[in-house]
Motif scaffolding. Structure first.
Motif, PDB file in Angstrom:
ATOM      1  N   UNK A 100      54.331   9.576  57.237  1.00 36.88           N
ATOM      2  CA  UNK A 100      53.233   9.691  56.997  1.00 36.88           C
ATOM      3  C   UNK A 100      52.043  10.197  57.740  1.00 36.88           C
ATOM      4  N   UNK A 101      51.732  11.625  57.012  1.00 39.11           N
ATOM      5  CA  UNK A 101      50.315  11.933  57.771  1.00 39.11           C
ATOM      6  C   UNK A 101      49.324  11.689  56.828  1.00 39.11           C
ATOM      7  N   UNK A 102      48.285  11.242  58.055  1.00 37.27           N
ATOM      8  CA  UNK A 102      46.155  11.427  57.798  1.00 37.27           C
ATOM      9  C   UNK A 102      46.070  12.587  57.597  1.00 37.27           C
ATOM     10  N   UNK A 103      45.665  13.380  56.706  1.00 40.83           N
ATOM     11  CA  UNK A 103      44.730  14.374  57.292  1.00 40.83           C
ATOM     12  C   UNK A 103      43.568  15.016  56.308  1.00 40.83           C
ATOM     13  N   UNK A 104      42.766  14.466  55.954  1.00 40.36           N
ATOM     14  CA  UNK A 104      41.567  14.233  55.641  1.00 40.36           C
ATOM     15  C   UNK A 104      40.704  14.245  56.175  1.00 40.36           C
ATOM     16  N   UNK A 105      39.826  15.555  55.501  1.00 39.32           N
ATOM     17  CA  UNK A 105      38.436  16.030  55.748  1.00 39.32           C
ATOM     18  C   UNK A 105      37.257  15.508  55.396  1.00 39.32           C
ATOM     19  N   UNK A 106      36.984  14.956  54.371  1.00 33.91           N
ATOM     20  CA  UNK A 106      36.230  13.924  53.231  1.00 33.91           C
ATOM     21  C   UNK A 106      35.269  13.109  54.311  1.00 33.91           C
ATOM     22  N   UNK A 107      35.214  13.452  55.048  1.00 39.13           N
ATOM     23  CA  UNK A 107      34.176  12.246  55.850  1.00 39.13           C
ATOM     24  C   UNK A 107      33.781  10.841  55.814  1.00 39.13           C
ATOM     25  N   UNK A 108      34.031  10.619  54.681  1.00 39.39           N
ATOM     26  CA  UNK A 108      34.524   9.400  54.312  1.00 39.39           C
ATOM     27  C   UNK A 108      35.473   8.359  55.162  1.00 39.39           C
ATOM     28  N   UNK A 109      33.989   7.002  55.024  1.00 37.82           N
ATOM     29  CA  UNK A 109      35.414   5.954  55.942  1.00 37.82           C
ATOM     30  C   UNK A 109      35.383   4.694  54.641  1.00 37.82           C
ATOM     31  N   UNK A 110      36.463   4.561  54.940  1.00 33.08           N
ATOM     32  CA  UNK A 110      38.059   5.069  55.742  1.00 33.08           C
ATOM     33  C   UNK A 110      38.112   6.654  54.282  1.00 33.08           C
ATOM     34  N   UNK A 111      38.234   7.659  54.887  1.00 32.10           N
ATOM     35  CA  UNK A 111      39.113   9.257  54.263  1.00 32.10           C
ATOM     36  C   UNK A 111      39.793   8.826  53.570  1.00 32.10           C
TER      37      UNK A 111
END
Length: 266
Positions: free
Chosen positions: A91-102
């Protein structure tokens, strides 16, 4: 994915090459709704709803990457499997949304089948509901956690008995402060810990044990006022080790003796 139960034994959906889904992936609860990565990478920009079967067995290429620009959710009452029900292998987390959590994990996952890897590239992984993450399977296997600009906000359940747990901190935009991605001594030993971030790594975990090797490749590893137990070896290229005024380093029993490279401490 909505395959009827009558075809379950012989029909499923599998990748035949590295693929990208720009929206959501929905797997229904029909008896034959089995989606297989089949040793290929899936880049998913939307939500993953698994009410059927999501299969990541098939080889080292079976990587699920969540790379959206908006918050993403993993949910559903189905089965994740890498050959053993409940598990996801890569699993790779590469989310650039800036949301919390992404990335919002709303269902239970286990990572730890041999060579399983969690990569925290960008964005945070947390849960706002019934999600839970178990790291390690409590049996002989290797688990690797890579962190750059991502983070693990949820508190995982560690199951590290007989597990070779490898933690790598790689080049990031700034200094990395350790979080829930690194186990405390009470959770189990870290086999190898590698510091490779020129802007440094700050230890924010009260007490960790490195059992096999600490590798100082780049940047300062500052344990601040924490406790670092080393029962393995230290290797150094350009990295250094630093403590605060009340930090402690405990060099435990090492059958072969412990060689400390020159210029290790700053």
């Amino acid at each position: 994915i909505n395959n009827t139960a009558t075809n379950a034994a012989t029909r499923f959906v599998r990748l035949t090459g590295n693929s990208t889904v720009g929206g959501n992936l929905n797997i229904t609860n029909a008896g034959g709704s089995d989606f297989r990565l089949n040793n290929f990478n899936l880049n998913l920009a939307g939500n993953l709803t698994n009410n059927g079967t999501f299969t990541t067995s098939g080889g080292a290429g079976s990587v699920l990457t969540l790379n959206g620009t908006l918050q993403q959710v993993i949910s559903g009452t189905g089965t994740f499997t890498d050959g053993v029900a409940g598990r996801l292998i890569y699993l790779t987390i590469n989310n650039t949304s800036g949301a919390s959590p992404a990335v919002d994990l709303q269902c239970p996952l286990i990572m730890g089948t041999n060579l399983s890897t969690l990569t925290l590239t960008s964005g945070s992984l947390n849960t706002s509901g019934a999600g839970a993450l178990t790291l390690g399977i409590g049996a002989a296997s290797a688990l690797t956690i890579n962190r750059t600009n991502g983070s693990l906000l949820l508190t995982p359940t560690w199951n590290l008995g007989s597990v070779t747990c490898n933690i790598n901190y790689n080049a990031a935009a700034g200094a990395i402060t350790t979080g829930n991605e690194i186990p405390l001594t009470a959770n189990g030993n870290i086999a190898t810990l590698t510091i490779n971030n020129a802007t440094g790594v700050l230890l924010n975990s009260a007490d960790i044990t490195v059992a096999t090797s600490l590798t100082l490749t780049n940047g300062i590893f500052n344990i601040q006022d924490k406790l670092l137990n080393i029962t393995g070896t230290i290797a150094r290229t350009n990295g250094t080790l630093s403590t605060g005024t009340s930090g402690s380093i405990n060099f435990g029993t090492n059958a072969g003796g412990l060689a400390i490279p020159l210029s290790t401490f700053t």
